[in-house]
Design a protein around this motif. Sequence first.
Motif, short mmCIF file in Angstrom:
data_model
loop_
_atom_site.label_atom_id
_atom_site.label_comp_id
_atom_site.label_asym_id
_atom_site.label_seq_id
_atom_site.Cartn_x
_atom_site.Cartn_y
_atom_site.Cartn_z
N VAL A 1 -27.72 9.48 -28.37
CA VAL A 1 -28.04 10.75 -29.00
C VAL A 1 -28.54 11.72 -27.93
O VAL A 1 -29.42 11.37 -27.13
CB VAL A 1 -29.13 10.57 -30.09
N LYS A 2 -27.97 12.92 -27.91
CA LYS A 2 -28.46 14.00 -27.06
C LYS A 2 -28.77 15.18 -27.96
O LYS A 2 -27.87 15.73 -28.60
CB LYS A 2 -27.43 14.38 -26.00
N PHE A 3 -30.04 15.54 -28.02
CA PHE A 3 -30.44 16.62 -28.91
C PHE A 3 -29.80 17.93 -28.47
O PHE A 3 -29.71 18.24 -27.28
CB PHE A 3 -31.96 16.76 -28.92
N GLY A 4 -29.32 18.70 -29.45
CA GLY A 4 -28.70 19.98 -29.18
C GLY A 4 -27.25 19.89 -28.77
O GLY A 4 -26.63 20.91 -28.48
N VAL A 5 -26.67 18.68 -28.74
CA VAL A 5 -25.27 18.49 -28.34
C VAL A 5 -24.48 17.99 -29.55
O VAL A 5 -24.89 17.04 -30.21
CB VAL A 5 -25.15 17.48 -27.18
N ASP B 1 -33.84 17.67 -32.58
CA ASP B 1 -35.12 16.99 -32.40
C ASP B 1 -36.08 17.46 -33.47
O ASP B 1 -36.49 18.63 -33.49
CB ASP B 1 -35.67 17.31 -31.00
N THR B 2 -36.44 16.57 -34.38
CA THR B 2 -37.40 16.90 -35.43
C THR B 2 -38.64 16.02 -35.33
O THR B 2 -39.40 15.92 -36.29
CB THR B 2 -36.75 16.74 -36.82
N PHE B 3 -38.82 15.40 -34.17
CA PHE B 3 -39.94 14.48 -33.98
C PHE B 3 -41.11 15.21 -33.31
O PHE B 3 -40.99 15.69 -32.18
CB PHE B 3 -39.51 13.28 -33.14
N SER B 4 -42.21 15.28 -34.00
CA SER B 4 -43.38 15.99 -33.48
C SER B 4 -44.14 15.12 -32.49
O SER B 4 -44.16 13.89 -32.62
CB SER B 4 -44.31 16.38 -34.63
N PRO B 5 -44.79 15.74 -31.51
CA PRO B 5 -45.65 14.96 -30.61
C PRO B 5 -46.85 14.40 -31.38
O PRO B 5 -47.16 14.83 -32.49
CB PRO B 5 -46.10 16.00 -29.57
N ALA B 6 -47.52 13.47 -30.74
CA ALA B 6 -48.76 12.94 -31.32
C ALA B 6 -49.86 14.00 -31.21
O ALA B 6 -49.83 14.87 -30.34
CB ALA B 6 -49.18 11.67 -30.58
N ALA B 7 -50.82 13.92 -32.10
CA ALA B 7 -51.94 14.85 -32.04
C ALA B 7 -52.79 14.56 -30.80
O ALA B 7 -53.02 13.40 -30.46
CB ALA B 7 -52.80 14.72 -33.30
N PRO B 8 -53.23 15.60 -30.09
CA PRO B 8 -54.12 15.37 -28.94
C PRO B 8 -55.38 14.63 -29.38
O PRO B 8 -55.85 14.77 -30.51
CB PRO B 8 -54.43 16.79 -28.46
N ARG B 9 -55.93 13.86 -28.46
CA ARG B 9 -57.07 13.00 -28.79
C ARG B 9 -58.32 13.40 -28.00
O ARG B 9 -58.25 13.96 -26.91
CB ARG B 9 -56.73 11.55 -28.49
#
Length: 209
Positions: free
Chosen positions: A77-81, A112-120
């Motif tokens: 998988v290549k996002f945007g392709v 890409d619909t995967f969000s980063p983790a929340a900062p800690r």
Amino acid sequence: MRALQATALDLSALEAAAPELPVLLESTPAIASAEPTTYNVYTYNPRVVVSADGDVVMPIPVNAVPLETFELSDAIVKFGVERCYIVRAISIVDGDSIESEASSPTCVEFRDTFSPAAPRNLAAVGSVGAVSLIWEPNSEADLAGYLVLRGESPDGTLEPLMTVPLTETNYRDTAGTTGVTYIYAVVAADGAAPPNISELSNRVTESPQ
């Protein structure tokens, strides 16, 4: 009164003229019964690929073995392709694999619909005319940076203090009012378009002195 005399018909001529029935012979089908159909999935390329030697390069199925079901997970998988696929049915006839004509191509563009983790571990320290914030860095490869949010009410909406993500894991807020207690949080943003935003970090409260 004369009696009617029945005339006997000679059927021998009709019997001689009757066509002979064909003799039924035992036979075997020219093509043996095909086994249950399986499927190959290919990436679709409208151009013919030719090797350096001038030979046509046959495509390789995405699936490692013929599929018996109507689904496939593609790990490349290549996002945007955009990636297009075709399907060919496979029949086994007399031990040989025969592929059907290709289906119409189906294309999909992966997003890409995967969000980063929340900062800690966000922490805040008040100083003269400012509040200094620090937090732990995220580890996502596509991380674009962080947005610091601030509000004045514990139950109110927090507003971002910048539009361009920070690349550092610290921020000094000098736009507050001395003696006013502010609520802070941080979110992480990735490089997708539009960017995916994480959940809020832990909230902290502090005021400039």
